[in-house]
Design an enzyme around this catalytic site. Structure first.
Site, short mmCIF file in Angstrom:
data_model
loop_
_atom_site.label_atom_id
_atom_site.label_comp_id
_atom_site.label_asym_id
_atom_site.label_seq_id
_atom_site.Cartn_x
_atom_site.Cartn_y
_atom_site.Cartn_z
N ILE A 50 36.48 64.15 11.67
CA ILE A 50 37.46 64.93 10.91
C ILE A 50 37.72 64.28 9.55
CG2 ILE A 50 39.81 65.89 10.90
CD1 ILE A 50 39.70 65.94 13.97
N TYR A 99 44.40 56.44 26.28
CA TYR A 99 44.30 57.06 24.95
C TYR A 99 45.58 57.87 24.66
CZ TYR A 99 42.65 60.02 21.15
OH TYR A 99 42.53 60.69 19.96
#
Ligand code: UDP
Length: 325
Positions: A12, A151
């Site tokens: 990204i 995460y």
């Protein structure tokens, strides 16, 4: 505008780089190339409005200077991907939390007027079984120590770090919960489904569906994601907000495999693989993950431009010409 992008050689991040250079902004990237790839940004090396430092966000000695210079920071540096997370959870905890804390601390000290866009994740909704997630939904995490969730914990910690710095140091911050994002530069190396399926279908290999394929996801083209992030950053009312960013069109992974095979005209079959064989024992999958993007739309007027079909066709064409990585 002066834009600092941590993790700017990643998937990204590298699209943010191209987007802002095209807008006429000056862009400074820091990336340690651990999962980012230099090829994602090398096209800009001769651009006088572009600067790249290969460094780790935990130790980069140029951070304060770059923070002072910036008007906006996209903090994208993080270790991502389920396979990577299960492989090296210690690195995930360090990079994703201590790295973020270091960025906030530098900003609070040298330039609280800059604006930070913090990349959080749909993973923070955890094991919540709702069919679609709103920003105010409860976070449901497992109490037993399955490393799959580490995460999510780091991204949640980043959100609270953002709020604590907002409260104490009045920094300007927008927290974006990114849902499944797909597009050019995304590597299949860390287990992401889209590049894997595209590569397998285009090369006539069996398409590997994990589980029974009934789990669903909503995929957003990175081109839309980057536009949404800029729109949010340009909207004063988004300051201090947590906002889902994604596309709310949903598909099961089994149907995705069929669709990619069909649109690529592939002779590939589908191979179903149990989760344990795919990921090992630490794993448990999320059955549905669809964003409610009302808040994003109310704040910015954002509408996704890319349909799933267009994204599939884009990536099939790319795999046929240059190859996804
Ligand atoms: N998946 C799959 N085959 C693959 C890679 C992933 O069936 O080759 C599945 C995975 O188990 C999950 C979904 O596709 O149910 C999305 O996986 P990804 O890692 O891309 O994203 P996330 O699980 O973080 O949404």
């Amino acid at each position: 505008m002066n834009i600092l992008i941590t993790g700017g050689a990643g998937f990204i991040g590298s699209h943010l780089v191209a987007y802002h250079l095209a807008k006429g902004d000056t862009v400074h990237v820091v990336d340690d190339l651990s999962t980012g790839q230099v090829g994602n940004i090398s096209a800009h090396f001769k651009d006088p409005h572009f600067q790249f430092d290969e460094a780790n966000i935990l130790t980069w000695d140029g951070l304060k200077e770059a923070a002072r210079w910036s008007n906006r920071i996209y903090h994208m540096a993080a270790i991502v991907g389920v396979k990577k997370v299960l492989e090296d959870p210690r690195a995930v905890m360090a990079t994703n939390m201590a790295g973020t804390e270091r960025v906030f601390r530098a900003v609070a000290e040298v330039n609280p007027m800059t604006q930070i866009i913090v990349a959080s994740s749909s993973e923070v909704y955890g094991f919540n079984t709702k069919p679609a997630f709103v920003e105010t939904d409860d976070i449901v995490l497992r109490s037993a120590g399955r490393l799959r969730w580490c995460y999510a914990v780091t991204k949640l910690a980043d959100e609270f770090l953002a709020y604590s710095f907002l409260k104490k140091s009045h920094i300007k911050v927008v927290i974006v919960r990114l849902f499944n994002t797909v597009g050019p530069h995304q590597t299949g190396k860390y287990g992401m489904v889209f590049p894997n399926f595209i590569r397998q279908a285009v090369h006539g290999e069996q398409v590997t569906v994990y589980g029974d394929g009934s789990q669903t996801r909503s995929f957003c083209n990175v081109d839309d994601t980057v536009r949404a992030l800029d729109m949010l950053a340009s909207t004063p009312a988004a300051n201090g907000e947590i906002v889902n960013v994604g596309n709310d069109d949903e598909i099961s992974i089994g149907d995705l495999a069929k669709l990619i095979i069909e649109r690529s005209g592939s002779k590939s079959g589908i191979k179903y693989i149990g989760y344990e064989a795919a990921y090992g024992l630490e794993f448990e999958d999320i059955t549905h993950r669809r964003p409610v993007i009302q808040k994003l739309q109310d704040l910015t007027g954002f509408k996704p431009r890319w349909s799933l079909y267009d994204t599939i066709d884009q990536l099939i064409a790319l795999e046929r010409t240059t190859g996804l990585k």
